[in-house]
Design an enzyme around this catalytic site. Structure first.
Site, mmCIF file in Angstrom:
data_model
loop_
_atom_site.group_PDB
_atom_site.id
_atom_site.type_symbol
_atom_site.label_atom_id
_atom_site.label_comp_id
_atom_site.label_asym_id
_atom_site.label_seq_id
_atom_site.Cartn_x
_atom_site.Cartn_y
_atom_site.Cartn_z
ATOM 1 N N ASN B 10 76.516 -69.914 -38.760
ATOM 2 C CA ASN B 10 77.605 -70.958 -38.501
ATOM 3 C C ASN B 10 78.429 -70.419 -37.251
ATOM 4 O O ASN B 10 79.279 -71.241 -36.651
ATOM 5 C CB ASN B 10 78.320 -71.079 -39.841
ATOM 6 C CG ASN B 10 77.396 -71.731 -40.629
ATOM 7 O OD1 ASN B 10 77.038 -72.975 -40.393
ATOM 8 N ND2 ASN B 10 77.436 -71.283 -41.874
ATOM 9 N N LYS B 127 63.418 -68.337 -50.762
ATOM 10 C CA LYS B 127 64.052 -68.681 -49.702
ATOM 11 C C LYS B 127 63.246 -69.782 -49.074
ATOM 12 O O LYS B 127 62.108 -69.365 -48.247
ATOM 13 C CB LYS B 127 64.255 -67.353 -48.791
ATOM 14 C CG LYS B 127 64.646 -67.620 -47.504
ATOM 15 C CD LYS B 127 66.196 -67.500 -47.422
ATOM 16 C CE LYS B 127 66.848 -67.929 -46.080
ATOM 17 N NZ LYS B 127 68.216 -68.135 -45.996
ATOM 18 N N LYS B 272 77.155 -62.620 -49.308
ATOM 19 C CA LYS B 272 77.993 -62.068 -48.353
ATOM 20 C C LYS B 272 78.817 -61.210 -49.338
ATOM 21 O O LYS B 272 79.564 -60.046 -49.107
ATOM 22 C CB LYS B 272 78.787 -63.212 -47.671
ATOM 23 C CG LYS B 272 78.337 -63.812 -46.622
ATOM 24 C CD LYS B 272 79.064 -64.880 -46.087
ATOM 25 C CE LYS B 272 78.520 -65.805 -45.101
ATOM 26 N NZ LYS B 272 76.873 -65.940 -45.204
#
Lengths: 309, 309
Positions: B10, B127, B272
């Site tokens: 992003n 994934k 994260k």
């Protein structure tokens, strides 16, 4: 000695030409065994490589992309091949060095080479790249302002400029890696050609000859020898004629004479001879030979050695 | 401070999502202005980045390859994206640093990360990667032994494992570059996942989470801070609910609690937070924020700071 090794397409390309990843790896592995034995003899290595089949595959994939996928420009495709072949070289050369008792970090760096916007090569794009084209495809491309040329064996191919590389942008990083005892893989596919515009760098859709880039690598890394590995053991005088004979030595003057007489074809031996001349004139030495003869050639017992006289 | 900056998809992805090279470059340029101001404040940088859109495009190109072009395995596609984005980062970050009065060599290295064959992730590929598939395509792939899963917005996608990265193969080279004052770009796309088989390295068709790889980079480079840049200024508690509130600080215990309660989604904030916990436990600090708030966040005036308590 500190040696820049230039692996030609022929030294790392698979003969079958299907171009699978495992064929590519097998060819690279063979080359790495040869490089490892040079390292085991105590030489420092900097490796560079061609990318003809790899960039050809990417151009083909981009040319046949589905409508909603935007093709990438040639300079970024060269960068992609640096990633791909750099990775395969890391995977094969690192372990080969360890097996040979000469363990060292191997690391591929993305490498850009500065070219001049005023280089005459941009006026006459002459290097064929990418897939073979039909008459219709060639006409459409030419109307869109893209240079195309007839291929020797029929059909057409896109033509791009092959400007002279002036400087390696990542020169400092390269030297830091050499100083740290690593084996850098750099200038893959001749490097990503870029123009300097003020402080900015802009990629250009061109390709840089990998042997010319290898000559720059010799200067940038302070190497003693440029070892150009190709598919023949020697440079030949009268190549392709009944008088062909292998040359053990070639002076710069003889090399220049041969270039002027057109004895070394532009697409193959010519750029290697030019790179060798450049290297010798900057005070180093150059040898052109095959992967098989590499170790003997470094000791002066095989290949064609190019020297000042 | 020595800072590992993790640029999320992003932070460097174009919003238009056509995916042209110039859109990609514009997004990277914006990110590089932010990085340059960190360098101008005296910080040492190590940069890593996601590659979602780029590897997606390569998977799509390979899936629609003409019959005679052999597709490349996923690990080499990741390596190709390291070349591509590494090159764009070199072209944009080098000049941005110079403009900010903090000129330093920027160099992208092809990076492999070791993973374990016994990682449980290999038992449950989860994934999603590559193009959306029809029912027929999905069935054909599943019959060929490839894992596929339903996509949230319809259709199917290929699923690959996302194993935990254990070690950066090119760690020594990375440290040499940091010691030389360069800004390395490393572990792009999470790094190329490889298994060690005796002395050999073998690429595996998997993807490594880039934030987990960034945590490894912190350890390998002796960094003080992991700066994770994404599309929000803060981590939120109760994200997506009316009670959502931004968090200025998060202790490791609170972060763990939130992970256990499923407050941080697996596909986005979860990894994260996990990376931040790992970094804090190894003695460094972590901040999660947006590109815009990066400089303030490094000074502790913005973003979500994760610390021992």
């Amino acid at each position: 000695m500190r040696i820049v090794v230039a692996l030609g397409g022929n030294a790392i390309q698979t003969r079958e030409e299907r171009g699978t990843a495992s064929e590519e790896r097998a060819a690279v592995r063979e080359a790495c065994e040869g490089l490892a034995s040079l390292a085991a003899s105590g030489h420092e290595l900097i490796v560079t490589h061609g990318n003809g089949p790899q960039v050809g595959r990417l151009l083909l994939l981009n040319a046949s992309a589905p409508r909603h996928v935007v093709p990438m420009p040639l300079d970024l495709l060269v960068a992609q091949t640096q990633g791909e072949l750099g990775c395969v070289l890391q995977q094969e050369l690192g372990p080969a060095l360890a097996r040979a008792g000469a363990a060292r970090p191997v690391v591929a760096i993305v490498t850009q080479v500065l070219v001049d916007a005023s280089d005459p090569a941009f006026l006459r794009p002459a290097k064929p790249v990418g897939p073979y084209l039909s008459d219709e495809e060639a006409t459409a491309l030419r109307r869109a302002g893209v240079a195309v040329g007839r291929a020797p064996r029929g059909g057409w191919r896109r033509l791009v400029a092959s400007p002279r590389p002036r400087e390696i942008v990542e020169e400092e990083a390269l030297r830091a890696l050499v100083a740290a005892g690593a084996v850098p893989v750099a200038c893959g596919g001749g490097g990503v050609p870029v123009l300097r515009e003020g402080e900015a760098l802009r990629g250009v859709e061109a390709v840089v000859d990998k042997d010319r880039a290898a000559a720059l690598l010799v200067r940038a890394s302070g190497a003693d020898l440029l070892l150009i590995l190709t598919d023949v053991d020697h440079v030949f005088s009268g190549f392709g004629t009944p008088e062909a004979r292998p040359l053990a030595r070639l002076t710069v003057a003889e090399a220049r004479g041969g270039l002027e007489r057109g004895e070394f074809p532009a697409g193959s031996m010519g750029p290697k001879i030019e790179a060798a001349i450049e290297v010798v004139e900057s005070g180093a030495r150059a040898v052109i030979t095959s992967l098989e003869a590499a170790a003997a050639a470094v000791e002066g017992r095989a290949g064609t050695s190019i020297g000042p006289m």
